[in-house]
Design a protein around this motif. Structure first.
Motif, PDB file in Angstrom:
ATOM      1  N   ILE A 100       0.837  -1.204   0.000  1.00  0.00           N
ATOM      2  CA  ILE A 100       0.000   0.000   0.000  1.00  0.00           C
ATOM      3  C   ILE A 100       0.869   1.251   0.000  1.00  0.00           C
TER       4      ILE A 100
ATOM      5  N   GLU B  17       2.320   1.754  -3.500  1.00  0.00           N
ATOM      6  CA  GLU B  17       1.342   2.101  -4.526  1.00  0.00           C
ATOM      7  C   GLU B  17       0.775   3.504  -4.354  1.00  0.00           C
ATOM      8  N   HIS B  18       0.656   3.966  -3.107  1.00  0.00           N
ATOM      9  CA  HIS B  18      -0.009   5.237  -2.854  1.00  0.00           C
ATOM     10  C   HIS B  18       0.926   6.308  -2.286  1.00  0.00           C
TER      11      HIS B  18
ATOM     12  N   GLU C 272      -7.210  -2.940   4.036  1.00  0.00           N
ATOM     13  CA  GLU C 272      -7.211  -2.021   2.898  1.00  0.00           C
ATOM     14  C   GLU C 272      -8.518  -1.230   2.821  1.00  0.00           C
TER      15      GLU C 272
END
Length: 440
Positions: free
Chosen positions: A111, A114-115, A164
């Motif tokens: 995570i 990706e972000h 998530e």
């Protein structure tokens, strides 16, 4: 589990600073009480026992309560153990090992990449979201809920969701301040702490050992479907059927076989050979590559489960895509001890997988090779409990092998001491459903 730290909020992130006499207690760790709590946790959650006893406890006064790193070490505060009842301490054991089993550190790292989430504030948010995933159904039925535990309802969030999902529904702010004392270690959010021993420290588990522990726990959960919370059942199913690389390997193996020399090649007069110019009044055919034809032999014997048959049908559709989205080039052949019918592929879910008897895939190979037109590639989906052809077929062969991790739980069709033969050396083998893909 009580708030033990002060939060200093800056414009960039949250800085957590330990305060209070409890964190500086000079008492030694009561290992007897700690291990009694672990034993109690293993008794009330027997399917987690192998994971609980795989954790190596480490005394750490810098830790507010208990925390884990990604290498399966459990850091324990002596003051925390001293004041917690054994029953609640057992709940903390289960909570911490749940972070590791559910791979919260690896998921948090993904995570973050990706972000672009960086800093301790975002990692704290991941820790809180991971706690919400665990705590909504882990307690009760013999396991006491520790005081101060973070639950989805205490955050105004719905139960039953994943880390998530929770991350999208709250931010770090006044509503989350009561939880800012949380520190479950890098095992919960992927961010290594200064007090952790790191990859070079002692008593850490290797990646293979961690996967083995997860598999044993998943196997235990699947053996107790009536007494396990829904969250753990979902986890166990994903542990057995993860989004694995073996699907990519199987597709690559089929494409490689279909593109190999001789596969899908034939002579045609539709385009004469350039060598005809050297032979007067003679037309020579040219060698053309035709679309490859694939025959999928599916083992439908009693030793193959319904779930594995479902996986085989999913792979049939993937195989059609691997040969250029041409279902007319793919045929399916169900086979147990006999293989009487070959089905053209229209829809994978419309293929009748008839069988349930013994296993002899030699019949499947004979039927496939005898069909017209002959296949360029044979793909076999089987658990391997079958005799194989004595000679290599005249086309390429790919075997998708449903693994049997524990030979003692394998089906024994006629003999309890039966040990199946491995696929022959001339076949390209991809193991399906293993914790890691195996190529041969």
């Amino acid at each position: 589990m009580r708030a033990m730290e002060r939060v200093d909020e800056t414009s960039e992130s949250l800085t957590i600073s330990p305060v209070g006499a409890e964190g500086a207690s000079g008492g030694s760790l009561d290992f007897e009480k700690l291990f009694a709590a672990r034993l109690h946790a293993a008794r009330v959650r027997p399917y987690l026992a192998s994971a609980l006893f795989a954790l190596h406890p480490v005394e750490a006064r810098q830790v507010p309560t208990m925390a884990v790193d990604r290498h399966w070490r459990c850091y324990v505060s002596p003051a925390f153990v001293a004041r917690m009842p054994v029953e609640q301490l057992a709940g903390v054991w289960v909570h911490e090992v749940s972070h590791l089993l559910r791979d919260h550190h690896g998921r948090s790292d993904r995570i973050a990449r990706e972000h672009g989430l960086t800093g301790p504030g975002e990692r704290l948010r991941m820790n809180i979201a991971a706690d919400c995933e665990i705590n909504d159904d882990v307690y009760g039925v013999g396991l006491v809920r520790p005081e101060g535990v973070v639950e989805p309802r205490s955050m105004g969030l719905p139960a039953g969701e994943l880390m998530e999902d929770y991350l999208l529904k709250f931010g770090v702010g006044p509503c989350s301040w009561p939880t800012t004392w949380l520190d479950c270690g890098s095992g919960s959010d992927g961010l290594e702490r200064a007090w952790e021993l790191g990859p070079g420290g002692s008593h850490g588990l290797t990646e293979q050992e961690r996967d083995a522990v997860r598999f044993r726990v998943a196997e235990g959960i699947r053996g107790r479907p009536g007494s396990v919370p829904e969250g753990w059942r979902r986890w166990a199913e994903k542990a057995f059927h993860p989004p694995q690389a073996w699907r990519e390997l199987l597709g690559a193996a089929v494409r490689s076989a279909a593109a190999g020399a001789g596969a899908g090649e034939d002579y045609t007069y539709g385009r004469p050979s350039r060598r005809s110019a050297g032979v007067p009044r003679t037309v020579l055919p040219s060698l053309r590559r035709m679309p490859p034809r694939v025959c999928v032999v599916i083992d439908t014997s009693a030793s193959v489960s319904d779930a594995e048959l479902g996986s085989a049908l999913l792979e049939v559709a993937a195989i059609a895509r691997a040969v250029g989205d041409r279902p007319d080039l793919v045929r399916v052949l169900p086979c147990d001890a006999a293989a009487p019918f070959v089905h053209a592929l229209c829809r994978a879910e419309g293929i009748p997988l008839i069988g349930g008897g013994g296993t002899d895939l030699r019949a499947g190979f004979a039927t496939a090779l005898g069909s017209k037109p002959a296949p360029d590639v044979i793909v076999v989906m089987t658990d391997g409990q079958t005799p194989w052809p004595a000679t290599r077929p005249p086309c390429r062969t790919v075997v998708g092998l449903f693994t049997r991790h524990d030979p003692r739980t394998s089906w024994a069709e006629h003999d309890p001491d039966y040990v199946p033969d491995r696929p022959p050396a001339w076949a390209r083998v991809v193991e399906i459903g293993s914790s890691g893909p195996v190529r041969r």
